[in-house]
Design a protein around this motif. Structure first.
Motif, PDB file in Angstrom:
ATOM      1  N   LEU A   1       7.919  13.222   8.625  1.00 41.55           N
ATOM      2  CA  LEU A   1       7.681  13.122   6.935  1.00 41.55           C
ATOM      3  C   LEU A   1       8.775  14.042   6.122  1.00 41.55           C
ATOM      4  O   LEU A   1       9.082  15.006   6.391  1.00 41.55           O
ATOM      5  CB  LEU A   1       6.453  13.575   6.732  1.00 41.55           C
TER       6      LEU A   1
ATOM      7  N   ALA B   1       3.101   6.144  -2.554  1.00 40.86           N
ATOM      8  CA  ALA B   1       1.599   6.323  -2.640  1.00 40.86           C
ATOM      9  C   ALA B   1       1.194   7.631  -2.432  1.00 40.86           C
ATOM     10  O   ALA B   1       0.432   8.280  -3.309  1.00 40.86           O
ATOM     11  CB  ALA B   1       0.816   5.294  -1.886  1.00 40.86           C
ATOM     12  N   SER B   2       1.767   8.296  -1.409  1.00 39.82           N
ATOM     13  CA  SER B   2       1.533   9.737  -1.105  1.00 39.82           C
ATOM     14  C   SER B   2       2.395  10.776  -1.477  1.00 39.82           C
ATOM     15  O   SER B   2       2.139  11.976  -1.319  1.00 39.82           O
ATOM     16  CB  SER B   2       1.348   9.906   0.401  1.00 39.82           C
ATOM     17  N   GLY B   3       3.456  10.397  -1.930  1.00 34.51           N
ATOM     18  CA  GLY B   3       4.492  11.197  -2.655  1.00 34.51           C
ATOM     19  C   GLY B   3       5.605  11.542  -1.207  1.00 34.51           C
ATOM     20  O   GLY B   3       6.431  12.142  -1.536  1.00 34.51           O
ATOM     21  N   ARG B   4       5.081  10.968  -0.222  1.00 38.60           N
ATOM     22  CA  ARG B   4       6.067  11.148   0.989  1.00 38.60           C
ATOM     23  C   ARG B   4       6.433   9.819   1.528  1.00 38.60           C
ATOM     24  O   ARG B   4       5.641   8.984   1.447  1.00 38.60           O
ATOM     25  CB  ARG B   4       5.324  12.001   2.046  1.00 38.60           C
TER      26      ARG B   4
ATOM     27  N   GLU C   1       6.473   4.422  -7.422  1.00 35.27           N
ATOM     28  CA  GLU C   1       6.753   5.960  -6.466  1.00 35.27           C
ATOM     29  C   GLU C   1       5.594   5.710  -5.469  1.00 35.27           C
ATOM     30  O   GLU C   1       4.974   4.906  -5.445  1.00 35.27           O
ATOM     31  CB  GLU C   1       6.115   7.199  -7.355  1.00 35.27           C
TER      32      GLU C   1
ATOM     33  N   GLU D   1       1.073  -1.302  -0.313  1.00 36.96           N
ATOM     34  CA  GLU D   1      -0.022  -0.016  -0.028  1.00 36.96           C
ATOM     35  C   GLU D   1       0.823   1.344  -0.055  1.00 36.96           C
ATOM     36  O   GLU D   1       0.515   2.409  -0.066  1.00 36.96           O
ATOM     37  CB  GLU D   1      -1.200  -0.031   1.192  1.00 36.96           C
ATOM     38  N   ASN D   2       2.311   1.168   0.015  1.00 34.94           N
ATOM     39  CA  ASN D   2       3.127   2.293   0.356  1.00 34.94           C
ATOM     40  C   ASN D   2       3.660   2.799  -1.106  1.00 34.94           C
ATOM     41  O   ASN D   2       3.925   3.905  -1.235  1.00 34.94           O
ATOM     42  CB  ASN D   2       4.356   1.882   1.030  1.00 34.94           C
TER      43      ASN D   2
ATOM     44  N   GLU E   1      10.181  14.741   2.173  1.00 35.11           N
ATOM     45  CA  GLU E   1      10.125  14.268   0.729  1.00 35.11           C
ATOM     46  C   GLU E   1      11.126  13.392   0.208  1.00 35.11           C
ATOM     47  O   GLU E   1      12.364  13.086   0.636  1.00 35.11           O
ATOM     48  CB  GLU E   1      10.173  15.584  -0.268  1.00 35.11           C
TER      49      GLU E   1
ATOM     50  N   SER F   1      -1.814   3.428  -9.676  1.00 39.15           N
ATOM     51  CA  SER F   1      -2.628   2.620  -8.787  1.00 39.15           C
ATOM     52  C   SER F   1      -1.468   1.595  -8.679  1.00 39.15           C
ATOM     53  O   SER F   1      -0.572   1.475  -9.240  1.00 39.15           O
ATOM     54  CB  SER F   1      -3.803   2.251  -9.341  1.00 39.15           C
ATOM     55  N   ASN F   2      -1.816   0.708  -7.413  1.00 36.06           N
ATOM     56  CA  ASN F   2      -0.909  -0.511  -7.303  1.00 36.06           C
ATOM     57  C   ASN F   2      -1.123  -1.548  -8.075  1.00 36.06           C
ATOM     58  O   ASN F   2      -0.577  -2.750  -7.993  1.00 36.06           O
ATOM     59  CB  ASN F   2      -0.828  -0.711  -5.953  1.00 36.06           C
TER      60      ASN F   2
ATOM     61  N   ARG G   1       7.882   8.208   5.599  1.00 38.28           N
ATOM     62  CA  ARG G   1       8.028   8.290   6.773  1.00 38.28           C
ATOM     63  C   ARG G   1       9.740   8.023   6.913  1.00 38.28           C
ATOM     64  O   ARG G   1       9.947   6.866   6.737  1.00 38.28           O
ATOM     65  CB  ARG G   1       7.220   7.533   7.729  1.00 38.28           C
TER      66      ARG G   1
END
Length: 185
Positions: free
Chosen positions: A149, A131-134, A129, A54-55, A151, A95-96, A136
């Motif tokens: 977070l 999923a959120s562009g960021r 890439e 999901e990442n 980038e 999407s994944n 952790r």
């Protein structure tokens, strides 16, 4: 207070896989008794590239080829474009689970393997890439761990490959036609 950042590069496997699939649902075709499991000559079929993570999401298909022994063709080139837009289309990406629809060329028929069946290998690469562009990353503030977070550019490129079963009835027909025309011995 001092801020310490521990930067470490890790190769992370996001489990990119590929399969023969249903273009509408993007579900893998897994039943070997299904008509969709064996691809007919010159028929359209769908290839799915996917990850269960999901990442990450698939940003683009970077390359995709179909081969059988020394015979092969490129479906998607290194720039991510379909080599023949007349019979190949790509989903929108992001999407994944992404899909490429193309046709199985007749060049792969007429030569059966030892066990009486034939397969082609599908191999490709996809650019992933986050999923959120960021992403952790753990950052330390004077020995107190705090999540922050930061980038990132992308999750990287990953490869996939799998085999596709050709319809053996069509292999036999193509082989017989080639023998009758004098092109096969």
């Amino acid at each position: 207070k001092e801020k310490e950042t521990d930067e470490e590069e890790l190769d992370v496997d996001y489990g990119l896989k590929g399969c023969l699939c249903n273009a509408a649902t993007r579900d893998c075709v897994v039943d070997p008794n299904s008509d969709a499991f064996k691809v007919k000559s010159n028929s359209a079929f769908a290839i799915c590239a996917y990850t269960d993570s999901e990442n990450v999401v698939i940003k683009s298909i970077r390359s995709l080829s179909i081969t059988k022994g020394d015979i092969g063709y490129t479906v998607v080139d290194d720039s991510g474009d379909a080599t023949n837009a007349l019979f190949t289309s790509l989903s929108n990406m992001g999407s994944n689970r992404e899909v490429v629809v193309t046709r199985m060329l007749s060049i792969f028929y007429g030569d059966e393997d030892i066990d009486g069946t034939s397969q082609v290998q599908v191999a490709g690469k996809a650019l992933l890439e986050f999923a959120s562009g960021r992403m952790r990353q753990l950052v330390s503030f004077n020995e107190v761990d705090v999540r922050s977070l930061q980038e990132t550019e992308g999750a990287g490129e990953s490869a996939f490959d799998f085999d596709v079963q050709l319809d053996s009835a069509e292999i036999d027909e193509a082989g017989t036609a080639a023998k009758m025309s004098g092109y096969a011995m």
